[in-house]
Scaffold this motif. Structure first.
Motif, PDB file in Angstrom:
ATOM      1  N   GLY A   1      -4.800 -91.648 -73.654  1.00  0.00           N
ATOM      2  CA  GLY A   1      -3.835 -91.145 -75.505  1.00  0.00           C
ATOM      3  C   GLY A   1      -2.675 -89.957 -75.898  1.00  0.00           C
ATOM      4  O   GLY A   1      -2.621 -89.898 -74.809  1.00  0.00           O
ATOM      5  N   GLU A   2      -2.691 -90.465 -76.669  1.00  0.00           N
ATOM      6  CA  GLU A   2      -1.679 -89.278 -76.997  1.00  0.00           C
ATOM      7  C   GLU A   2      -2.918 -87.757 -77.789  1.00  0.00           C
ATOM      8  O   GLU A   2      -4.059 -88.390 -78.162  1.00  0.00           O
ATOM      9  N   ILE A   3      -2.156 -86.805 -77.945  1.00  0.00           N
ATOM     10  CA  ILE A   3      -3.250 -85.566 -79.057  1.00  0.00           C
ATOM     11  C   ILE A   3      -3.558 -86.076 -79.926  1.00  0.00           C
ATOM     12  O   ILE A   3      -2.262 -86.357 -80.736  1.00  0.00           O
ATOM     13  N   THR A   4      -4.682 -86.215 -80.270  1.00  0.00           N
ATOM     14  CA  THR A   4      -4.574 -86.255 -81.969  1.00  0.00           C
ATOM     15  C   THR A   4      -6.180 -85.558 -82.799  1.00  0.00           C
ATOM     16  O   THR A   4      -5.901 -84.216 -81.668  1.00  0.00           O
ATOM     17  N   THR A   5      -7.333 -85.798 -83.429  1.00  0.00           N
ATOM     18  CA  THR A   5      -8.409 -85.621 -84.046  1.00  0.00           C
ATOM     19  C   THR A   5      -9.648 -86.731 -83.482  1.00  0.00           C
ATOM     20  O   THR A   5      -9.677 -87.571 -83.076  1.00  0.00           O
ATOM     21  N   TYR A   6     -10.655 -85.651 -82.994  1.00  0.00           N
ATOM     22  CA  TYR A   6     -11.736 -86.837 -83.180  1.00  0.00           C
ATOM     23  C   TYR A   6     -12.586 -85.613 -84.158  1.00  0.00           C
ATOM     24  O   TYR A   6     -12.908 -84.639 -83.623  1.00  0.00           O
ATOM     25  N   ALA A   7     -13.423 -86.685 -85.024  1.00  0.00           N
ATOM     26  CA  ALA A   7     -14.448 -85.884 -85.192  1.00  0.00           C
ATOM     27  C   ALA A   7     -13.897 -84.238 -85.874  1.00  0.00           C
ATOM     28  O   ALA A   7     -15.032 -83.602 -85.624  1.00  0.00           O
ATOM     29  N   ASN A   8     -13.122 -84.339 -86.352  1.00  0.00           N
ATOM     30  CA  ASN A   8     -12.232 -83.265 -87.005  1.00  0.00           C
ATOM     31  C   ASN A   8     -12.025 -82.158 -86.195  1.00  0.00           C
ATOM     32  O   ASN A   8     -11.583 -80.586 -86.130  1.00  0.00           O
ATOM     33  N   HIS A   9     -11.814 -82.676 -84.657  1.00  0.00           N
ATOM     34  CA  HIS A   9     -11.151 -81.651 -83.752  1.00  0.00           C
ATOM     35  C   HIS A   9      -9.877 -81.892 -82.938  1.00  0.00           C
ATOM     36  O   HIS A   9      -9.692 -82.832 -82.905  1.00  0.00           O
ATOM     37  N   PRO A  10      -9.341 -80.808 -82.613  1.00  0.00           N
ATOM     38  CA  PRO A  10      -7.852 -81.857 -82.070  1.00  0.00           C
ATOM     39  C   PRO A  10      -8.423 -82.424 -80.455  1.00  0.00           C
ATOM     40  O   PRO A  10      -9.447 -81.684 -79.639  1.00  0.00           O
ATOM     41  N   ALA A  11      -7.879 -83.519 -80.000  1.00  0.00           N
ATOM     42  CA  ALA A  11      -8.367 -83.826 -79.418  1.00  0.00           C
ATOM     43  C   ALA A  11      -7.816 -85.198 -78.049  1.00  0.00           C
ATOM     44  O   ALA A  11      -6.643 -84.761 -78.671  1.00  0.00           O
ATOM     45  N   LEU A  12      -8.039 -85.137 -76.636  1.00  0.00           N
ATOM     46  CA  LEU A  12      -7.147 -86.232 -76.408  1.00  0.00           C
ATOM     47  C   LEU A  12      -8.286 -87.151 -75.942  1.00  0.00           C
ATOM     48  O   LEU A  12      -9.632 -86.377 -74.436  1.00  0.00           O
ATOM     49  N   LYS A  13      -8.439 -88.207 -76.141  1.00  0.00           N
ATOM     50  CA  LYS A  13      -9.339 -89.301 -75.357  1.00  0.00           C
ATOM     51  C   LYS A  13      -8.475 -89.738 -74.100  1.00  0.00           C
ATOM     52  O   LYS A  13      -6.921 -89.945 -73.468  1.00  0.00           O
ATOM     53  N   PHE A  14      -9.606 -90.540 -73.243  1.00  0.00           N
ATOM     54  CA  PHE A  14      -9.087 -90.929 -71.918  1.00  0.00           C
ATOM     55  C   PHE A  14      -9.844 -91.941 -71.557  1.00  0.00           C
ATOM     56  O   PHE A  14     -11.872 -91.750 -72.298  1.00  0.00           O
ATOM     57  N   GLU A  15     -10.101 -92.243 -69.951  1.00  0.00           N
ATOM     58  CA  GLU A  15     -11.256 -93.365 -69.486  1.00  0.00           C
ATOM     59  C   GLU A  15     -11.163 -92.551 -68.107  1.00  0.00           C
ATOM     60  O   GLU A  15      -9.786 -92.599 -67.837  1.00  0.00           O
ATOM     61  N   ASP A  16     -12.775 -92.626 -67.436  1.00  0.00           N
ATOM     62  CA  ASP A  16     -12.633 -92.278 -65.831  1.00  0.00           C
ATOM     63  C   ASP A  16     -11.895 -93.848 -65.703  1.00  0.00           C
ATOM     64  O   ASP A  16     -11.726 -95.476 -65.775  1.00  0.00           O
ATOM     65  N   PRO A  17     -11.945 -94.114 -63.850  1.00  0.00           N
ATOM     66  CA  PRO A  17     -11.408 -95.679 -63.737  1.00  0.00           C
ATOM     67  C   PRO A  17     -12.842 -96.181 -63.634  1.00  0.00           C
ATOM     68  O   PRO A  17     -12.500 -98.102 -63.484  1.00  0.00           O
ATOM     69  N   GLU A  18     -13.423 -96.234 -64.225  1.00  0.00           N
ATOM     70  CA  GLU A  18     -14.760 -97.629 -64.698  1.00  0.00           C
ATOM     71  C   GLU A  18     -14.306 -97.856 -66.137  1.00  0.00           C
ATOM     72  O   GLU A  18     -15.571 -99.137 -67.036  1.00  0.00           O
ATOM     73  N   GLY A  19     -13.768 -97.275 -66.905  1.00  0.00           N
ATOM     74  CA  GLY A  19     -13.603 -97.414 -68.777  1.00  0.00           C
ATOM     75  C   GLY A  19     -14.350 -96.516 -68.942  1.00  0.00           C
ATOM     76  O   GLY A  19     -14.175 -97.187 -70.430  1.00  0.00           O
ATOM     77  N   LEU A  20     -15.385 -95.997 -68.543  1.00  0.00           N
ATOM     78  CA  LEU A  20     -16.360 -94.852 -69.050  1.00  0.00           C
ATOM     79  C   LEU A  20     -15.593 -93.792 -70.165  1.00  0.00           C
ATOM     80  O   LEU A  20     -14.078 -93.435 -69.700  1.00  0.00           O
ATOM     81  N   ARG A  21     -15.928 -93.853 -71.357  1.00  0.00           N
ATOM     82  CA  ARG A  21     -14.700 -93.839 -72.672  1.00  0.00           C
ATOM     83  C   ARG A  21     -15.423 -91.789 -73.003  1.00  0.00           C
ATOM     84  O   ARG A  21     -16.522 -91.988 -72.777  1.00  0.00           O
ATOM     85  N   LEU A  22     -14.194 -91.460 -72.706  1.00  0.00           N
ATOM     86  CA  LEU A  22     -14.271 -90.728 -73.143  1.00  0.00           C
ATOM     87  C   LEU A  22     -13.365 -89.257 -73.512  1.00  0.00           C
ATOM     88  O   LEU A  22     -12.261 -90.238 -74.001  1.00  0.00           O
ATOM     89  N   VAL A  23     -13.788 -88.067 -74.004  1.00  0.00           N
ATOM     90  CA  VAL A  23     -12.860 -87.161 -75.886  1.00  0.00           C
ATOM     91  C   VAL A  23     -12.485 -85.493 -74.751  1.00  0.00           C
ATOM     92  O   VAL A  23     -13.997 -85.179 -75.043  1.00  0.00           O
ATOM     93  N   LEU A  24     -11.836 -85.627 -74.758  1.00  0.00           N
ATOM     94  CA  LEU A  24     -11.583 -83.879 -74.533  1.00  0.00           C
ATOM     95  C   LEU A  24     -11.522 -83.302 -76.230  1.00  0.00           C
ATOM     96  O   LEU A  24     -10.937 -83.445 -77.151  1.00  0.00           O
ATOM     97  N   LEU A  25     -11.944 -81.944 -76.631  1.00  0.00           N
ATOM     98  CA  LEU A  25     -11.606 -81.373 -76.946  1.00  0.00           C
ATOM     99  C   LEU A  25     -11.840 -80.100 -77.467  1.00  0.00           C
ATOM    100  O   LEU A  25     -12.419 -79.356 -76.568  1.00  0.00           O
ATOM    101  N   VAL A  26     -11.224 -79.527 -77.982  1.00  0.00           N
ATOM    102  CA  VAL A  26     -10.734 -78.078 -78.456  1.00  0.00           C
ATOM    103  C   VAL A  26     -12.294 -77.477 -78.816  1.00  0.00           C
ATOM    104  O   VAL A  26     -13.005 -77.476 -80.124  1.00  0.00           O
ATOM    105  N   SER A  27     -11.972 -76.691 -78.154  1.00  0.00           N
ATOM    106  CA  SER A  27     -13.575 -75.904 -79.132  1.00  0.00           C
ATOM    107  C   SER A  27     -13.954 -74.252 -79.334  1.00  0.00           C
ATOM    108  O   SER A  27     -14.972 -74.438 -80.101  1.00  0.00           O
TER     109      SER A  27
END
Length: 314
Positions: A106-132
């Motif tokens: 997706g686009e850079i957004t927020t998730y659980a009040n953290h700056p975030a970038l949602k993505f999926e692996d090749p099998e559709g596992l849902r993940l999100v990068l969060l700024v630590s």
């Protein structure tokens, strides 16, 4: 009173170990720290990825099930994994990297009040990068041979999302048994932290009605939370049983000891000790380079290897 210091590992299902190996090593830049088998079913691989040594709080693990079908998403399931990155600049780096490798995001957004970038692996596992914001798994170490620059590397697990029909039931388990702190609550979402203010023990619980998820490739099997040693593990087993939950009892997984239980929505939790860790049967420089088997399975090595397809090291 003992405290849960955070996540230990999280375990998923993959249909294809070679594809999985490529994505998590070469795209996400994690180290493959252990190639072993599911100790309850040695016919399937169990792969672990993480930091330099596979420290608790950094471990993503996958069971390979070649016959795994599609995941039918629904509720009463662990539905997203947060991975920590150092800064907002890191999100831009990863967005460009995902574009380069054709990763769905997706686009850079927020998730659980953290700056975030949602993505999926090749099998559709849902993940999100969060700024630590400077937080990372306590023992995290840079993997110097990663294809990702040290200043952008994934620093372990952050928020883990769980979707359930009965939010209050899971909230009670987290707060009343394990001492998690509820830091926010709306009608359809609550956020809990094992140590207040620390993202690497954070669980985001969402109220989602509807049919239960039907697991398959790209689904999450269980979340493991950390304890220091077997003494603490025995303490938590007593607490789980006292609340009326069935426990597997303490199981020796060789790399750690653990127990399993399902809470009221059917979510499977594991409680796992920090040690002895993945270096118990291998030196740090060569972790994850060959098939390692715990002593109780070593005598079956020839039989086990015959049933496993080689992992393509692409």
């Amino acid at each position: 009173m003992y405290k849960i210091p955070g996540h230990h590992h999280i375990s998923m299902i993959t249909k294809n170990a070679s594809q999985n190996n490529h994505f998590y090593r070469h795209v996400l830049g994690l180290r493959r720290v252990k190639v072993t088998v599911n100790q309850d079913d040695p016919s399937m691989y169990h792969l672990f990825y993480g930091d330099r040594t596979g420290s608790p709080g950094t471990e993503l693990s996958f069971f390979e099930i070649p016959a795994a079908g599609k995941t039918y998403r629904g509720t009463n399931a662990i539905t997203r994994i947060g991975l920590l990155v150092p800064s907002k600049d890191s999100l831009h780096y990863w967005k460009s990297r995902f574009d380069e490798y054709g990763v769905y995001h997706g686009e850079i957004t927020t998730y659980a009040n953290h700056p975030a970038l949602k993505f999926e692996d090749p099998e559709g596992l849902r993940l999100v990068l969060l700024v630590s914001n400077g937080q990372k798994a306590k023992h995290w170490e840079i993997w110097e041979k990663s294809e990702v620059p040290a200043e952008q590397q994934i620093q372990g697990m952050g928020s883990v999302e769980i979707s359930v029909r009965r939010l209050d039931k899971l909230a009670s388990t987290l707060k009343d048994i394990f001492g998690y702190t509820e830091i926010s609550r709306t009608d359809d979402e609550a956020i809990f932290q094992s140590i207040k203010g620390e993202i690497f023990g954070e669980i985001v619980v969402k109220y989602v009605d509807g049919p239960s998820e039907r697991p398959g490739r790209g689904s999450i099997h269980h979340l493991a939370i950390r304890v220091k040693n077997e003494e603490e593990l025995a303490f938590w087993e007593e607490q789980v049983r006292a609340r009326g939950f069935h426990s597997s009892g303490i199981v020796d997984r060789f790399y750690f000891k653990s127990l399993y239980f399902r809470e009221s929505n059917g979510i499977l939790f594991e409680i796992a000790t920090d040690g002895p860790g993945f270096t118990i049967d291998g030196d740090v420089e060569h972790l994850g380079e060959k098939l390692d088997l715990p002593p109780n399975l070593e005598k079956r090595r020839t039989e086990i290897e015959a049933k496993l397809s080689p992992i393509e090291e692409n």
